[in-house]
Scaffold this motif. Structure first.
Motif, PDB file in Angstrom:
ATOM      1  N   ALA A   1       0.814  -1.214   0.000  1.00 18.57           N
ATOM      2  CA  ALA A   1       0.000   0.000   0.000  1.00 18.57           C
ATOM      3  C   ALA A   1       0.849   1.266   0.000  1.00 18.57           C
ATOM      4  N   THR A   2       1.972   1.230   0.706  1.00 16.34           N
ATOM      5  CA  THR A   2       2.796   2.431   0.831  1.00 16.34           C
ATOM      6  C   THR A   2       4.019   2.429  -0.081  1.00 16.34           C
ATOM      7  N   ASN A   3       4.376   1.269  -0.645  1.00 14.46           N
ATOM      8  CA  ASN A   3       5.591   1.185  -1.444  1.00 14.46           C
ATOM      9  C   ASN A   3       5.370   0.695  -2.866  1.00 14.46           C
ATOM     10  N   GLY A   4       4.181   0.170  -3.168  1.00 10.60           N
ATOM     11  CA  GLY A   4       3.945  -0.404  -4.476  1.00 10.60           C
ATOM     12  C   GLY A   4       4.318  -1.880  -4.492  1.00 10.60           C
ATOM     13  N   PRO A   5       4.075  -2.552  -5.624  1.00 11.76           N
ATOM     14  CA  PRO A   5       4.310  -3.999  -5.687  1.00 11.76           C
ATOM     15  C   PRO A   5       5.786  -4.356  -5.817  1.00 11.76           C
ATOM     16  N   ASN A   6       6.141  -5.487  -5.219  1.00 13.46           N
ATOM     17  CA  ASN A   6       7.443  -6.138  -5.418  1.00 13.46           C
ATOM     18  C   ASN A   6       8.635  -5.249  -5.054  1.00 13.46           C
ATOM     19  N   LEU A   7       8.474  -4.462  -4.028  1.00 14.53           N
ATOM     20  CA  LEU A   7       9.590  -3.680  -3.505  1.00 14.53           C
ATOM     21  C   LEU A   7      10.041  -4.329  -2.207  1.00 14.53           C
ATOM     22  N   CYS A   8      11.343  -4.594  -2.087  1.00 14.73           N
ATOM     23  CA  CYS A   8      11.881  -5.321  -0.950  1.00 14.73           C
ATOM     24  C   CYS A   8      12.900  -4.484  -0.199  1.00 14.73           C
ATOM     25  N   SER A   9      12.995  -4.750   1.087  1.00 15.79           N
ATOM     26  CA  SER A   9      14.096  -4.253   1.899  1.00 15.79           C
ATOM     27  C   SER A   9      15.150  -5.356   1.917  1.00 15.79           C
ATOM     28  N   VAL A  10      16.295  -5.080   1.315  1.00 19.99           N
ATOM     29  CA  VAL A  10      17.352  -6.081   1.166  1.00 19.99           C
ATOM     30  C   VAL A  10      18.399  -5.852   2.248  1.00 19.99           C
ATOM     31  N   VAL A  11      18.571  -6.860   3.111  1.00 18.69           N
ATOM     32  CA  VAL A  11      19.555  -6.800   4.192  1.00 18.69           C
ATOM     33  C   VAL A  11      20.741  -7.683   3.799  1.00 18.69           C
ATOM     34  N   VAL A  12      21.915  -7.073   3.605  1.00 15.11           N
ATOM     35  CA  VAL A  12      23.118  -7.786   3.191  1.00 15.11           C
ATOM     36  C   VAL A  12      24.090  -7.829   4.361  1.00 15.11           C
ATOM     37  N   THR A  13      24.493  -9.022   4.750  1.00 18.13           N
ATOM     38  CA  THR A  13      25.489  -9.209   5.801  1.00 18.13           C
ATOM     39  C   THR A  13      26.765  -9.748   5.164  1.00 18.13           C
ATOM     40  N   ALA A  14      27.893  -9.080   5.414  1.00 16.18           N
ATOM     41  CA  ALA A  14      29.151  -9.459   4.765  1.00 16.18           C
ATOM     42  C   ALA A  14      30.305  -9.390   5.753  1.00 16.18           C
ATOM     43  N   GLN A  15      31.332 -10.213   5.499  1.00 15.46           N
ATOM     44  CA  GLN A  15      32.594 -10.121   6.224  1.00 15.46           C
ATOM     45  C   GLN A  15      33.513  -9.172   5.466  1.00 15.46           C
ATOM     46  N   VAL A  16      34.025  -8.178   6.186  1.00 13.58           N
ATOM     47  CA  VAL A  16      34.842  -7.147   5.559  1.00 13.58           C
ATOM     48  C   VAL A  16      36.219  -7.123   6.227  1.00 13.58           C
ATOM     49  N   TYR A  17      37.272  -7.200   5.431  1.00 14.98           N
ATOM     50  CA  TYR A  17      38.642  -7.056   5.927  1.00 14.98           C
ATOM     51  C   TYR A  17      38.978  -5.576   5.983  1.00 14.98           C
ATOM     52  N   GLU A  18      39.556  -5.161   7.139  1.00 13.37           N
ATOM     53  CA  GLU A  18      39.819  -3.751   7.324  1.00 13.37           C
ATOM     54  C   GLU A  18      41.183  -3.359   6.760  1.00 13.37           C
ATOM     55  N   THR A  19      41.317  -2.097   6.428  1.00 15.72           N
ATOM     56  CA  THR A  19      42.577  -1.543   5.935  1.00 15.72           C
ATOM     57  C   THR A  19      43.581  -1.400   7.084  1.00 15.72           C
ATOM     58  N   LEU A  20      44.859  -1.678   6.800  1.00 15.42           N
ATOM     59  CA  LEU A  20      45.918  -1.545   7.797  1.00 15.42           C
ATOM     60  C   LEU A  20      46.259  -0.071   8.000  1.00 15.42           C
ATOM     61  N   TYR A  21      46.257   0.365   9.276  1.00 15.47           N
ATOM     62  CA  TYR A  21      46.686   1.715   9.648  1.00 15.47           C
ATOM     63  C   TYR A  21      48.078   1.624  10.282  1.00 15.47           C
ATOM     64  N   THR A  22      48.970   2.515   9.906  1.00 16.89           N
ATOM     65  CA  THR A  22      50.314   2.588  10.525  1.00 16.89           C
ATOM     66  C   THR A  22      50.633   4.021  10.890  1.00 16.89           C
ATOM     67  N   TYR A  23      51.640   4.152  11.824  1.00 19.42           N
ATOM     68  CA  TYR A  23      52.094   5.483  12.187  1.00 19.42           C
ATOM     69  C   TYR A  23      52.966   6.034  11.074  1.00 19.42           C
ATOM     70  N   GLN A  24      52.610   7.212  10.599  1.00 19.43           N
ATOM     71  CA  GLN A  24      53.394   7.882   9.569  1.00 19.43           C
ATOM     72  C   GLN A  24      53.988   9.164  10.169  1.00 19.43           C
ATOM     73  N   GLN A  25      55.290   9.406   9.838  1.00 16.44           N
ATOM     74  CA  GLN A  25      56.005  10.555  10.407  1.00 16.44           C
ATOM     75  C   GLN A  25      55.939  11.743   9.451  1.00 16.44           C
ATOM     76  N   THR A  26      55.605  12.914  10.003  1.00 18.53           N
ATOM     77  CA  THR A  26      55.632  14.165   9.238  1.00 18.53           C
ATOM     78  C   THR A  26      56.497  15.159  10.017  1.00 18.53           C
ATOM     79  N   CYS A  27      57.443  15.815   9.326  1.00 19.23           N
ATOM     80  CA  CYS A  27      58.392  16.739   9.966  1.00 19.23           C
ATOM     81  C   CYS A  27      58.291  18.121   9.347  1.00 19.23           C
ATOM     82  N   VAL A  28      58.577  19.149  10.201  1.00 21.43           N
ATOM     83  CA  VAL A  28      58.587  20.539   9.746  1.00 21.43           C
ATOM     84  C   VAL A  28      59.788  21.251  10.386  1.00 21.43           C
TER      85      VAL A  28
END
Length: 535
Positions: free
Chosen positions: A72-99
């Motif tokens: 009634a509120t969304n029309g025919p054949n409209l779905c809420s799609v819930v996707v669950t995934a395993q995600v590998y995270e990006t590596l963070y490292t300490y970076q040096q900046t000098c002035v």
């Protein structure tokens, strides 16, 4: 002269030194939180330092769940799609900046360094579970293509992203399929498919043609007008049809050729696979009010158009979109085929084999008007293939309305008034009550309009004298018949030589409808009170 010239120069040097020291102080303050240098290149966590963890290029979908949204509120054949995934995270490292920072006290520049937690192009061994939700077309459906794409060489993507329509919830009404049978399954028209299966049980022999083979062909060139499951269940009322009846019902809903939305106009004529004739009708709306039947608006197009075929309203138009890539065994090809069409309707069609003239002539209830139509030559016209709608009273209703003497006078003495009366009760096109109930006027064969009064309880009255349809929707091969409790009579109608026999008081009102009508529009079979015109 020399001293006076050197004073401003010395003053400038002092000011410059002060500015430089002020700047160096700001640089020194900005260089706080200096970390030990051995941390450079070591892993760090992004979140505590204000960075969001970035996903790597590799991820694995664990689950994808489609949940249908309310129609009634969304029309025919409209779905809420819930996707669950395993995600590998990006590596963070300490970076040096000098002035380089200027030290006022030492009057020298010194290098000061700081560490920042920055993302790299590498992945960590950390895995997080990510859940995302979005609204899109349910699998196997797509939105209706806009008009610019329907005739375009480039079709929309196979599983199109849902785009909300602000005016109404359009949803994703079009099924994607390889054949008509695929689309019938996608649209969940299980009752219609059940009739197909019952009919095919009677087919025997290796060369027998089945309805399944016709609907499952990639080159069927037929249009299916498929009733909804609710419509078929209501029509059959629990009856399990035999193969012959099931086959006849299905064949009466299969039209030869590809019938699109634009072909379903007024007085459209179509032949079914079973040999029956179907007629289409449209009701157009302008600014939320329907126009007079078959008239046109020279200024603007309709705001909405309802389409009917043999009284059944099309509730989902062009409900199938054929794609070669939806066929098993085919490579992906971005093009379409037009192997047929699917129109979903809200009721079961029962086409007839007899014409209007044959039905009237063979029913003894209409002997008076049948003879009158025959004598006037109208009966032969009603035996032809032109689509018409006839409003006809029984003999008893006609005598109750006009009286026996006036009926005898009209049928025996004069032809002109009776001819005009009958033509006023004969309309162009095929108007079942499903379309008639949306009209306020109807164009008749007398080349004038008659009023139509439709009520929520299903009661329909005609003409200014408000005769009532008592038995609607008798199908004929060239139209439809409605039995009424009297003839609709034009205002100030001239009965000619029979004028003096016109009743001066209205006859008793026929049986009232099942539910109460408004007092101001209660039905009556009375002839309109008008000044008699002697002729």
């Amino acid at each position: 002269m020399l001293m006076t010239a050197q004073v401003p120069a010395a003053l400038c040097l002092v000011v410059a030194a002060l500015v430089r020291c002020a700047s160096s102080g700001a640089s020194y303050l900005n260089s706080q939180n200096v970390y030990p240098s051995y941390l450079v290149g070591q892993p760090c966590s992004g979140a505590p330092y204000g960075y969001l963890p970035l996903p790597c290029g590799s991820s694995q979908v664990l689950s994808k769940v489609e949940v249908p949204l309310p129609r009634a509120t969304n029309g025919p054949n409209l779905c809420s799609v819930v996707v669950t995934a395993q995600v590998y995270e990006t590596l963070y490292t300490y970076q040096q900046t000098c002035v380089d920072v200027y030290k006022c006290a030492k009057n020298i520049y010194e290098k000061e360094c700081r560490l920042q937690c920055m993302p790299t192009s590498k992945c960590t061994s950390n895995v997080r579970t990510d859940t995302s939700t979005q609204s899109q077309c349910c699998t196997g459906f797509q939105p209706r293509p806009p008009p610019s794409l329907i005739c375009s060489a480039t079709p929309p993507p196979m599983f199109s992203q849902y785009v909300p329509v602000p005016t109404e919830p359009s949803g994703c009404p079009v099924a994607i399929g390889c054949t008509l049978y695929d689309c019938l399954k996608r649209q969940n028209l299980t009752e219609f498919l059940r009739l197909v299966n019952i009919s095919d049980r009677a087919a025997s022999g290796p060369n027998a043609t089945t309805l399944f083979s016709l609907l499952n062909s990639t080159d069927s060139k037929v249009t299916v007008f498929a009733p909804t499951n609710e419509a078929l269940a209501s029509s059959l009322q629990g009856l399990v049809p035999d193969p012959v009846l099931a086959g006849n019902i299905v064949r009466n809903h299969l039209v030869v050729g590809v019938v699109g939305d634009t072909q379903l106009g007024n007085q459209g004529k179509f032949m079914t696979v079973g040999g029956a004739t179907l007629y289409s009708t449209i009701v157009e709306y302008y600014d939320n009010s329907n126009i007079i039947a078959y008239s046109t608006n020279p200024y603007a197009g309709p705001t909405r158009t309802d389409r009917f075929i043999n009284g059944a309203q099309i509730v989902v138009k062009e409900a199938c979109y054929f794609r070669i890539d939806a066929c098993p065994g085919y490579p992906y090809l971005a093009n379409t085929r037009q192997s047929g069409q699917l129109q979903i309707i809200d009721s079961v069609m029962m086409p007839a084999n007899e014409t209007i003239a044959q039905i009237i002539s063979n029913d003894p209830r209409f002997s008076i008007l049948s003879d009158a139509l025959d004598n006037l030559g109208i009966l032969d016209f009603l035996n032809q293939s032109y689509p018409r709608t006839l409003f006809v009273p029984t003999d008893d209703a006609l005598i109750a309305q006009l009286g026996q003497r006036l009926v005898d006078c009209l049928t025996l003495a004069v032809r002109g008034p009776l001819n005009n009366l009958l033509l006023f009760n004969l309309a162009e096109g095929v108007e079942y009550t499903s379309s008639l109930s949306h009209r306020t006027y109807l164009y008749t064969m007398l080349l004038s309009y008659t009023n139509v009064y439709a009520f929520p309880n299903g009661t329909i009255l005609l003409g200014t004298n408000k005769v009532q349809i008592t038995q609607p929707n008798i199908p004929a091969s060239n139209g439809v018949i409605h039995i009424v409790n009297g003839l609709a009579i034009p205002p100030s109608f001239n009965f000619g030589k029979c004028q003096q026999l016109v009743p001066t008081a209205p006859p008793p009102t026929p049986a009232k409808p099942s539910s109460k009508l408004p007092t101001s529009t209660s039905p009556t079979a009375a002839i309109p009170l008008a000044t008699p015109i002697v002729g």
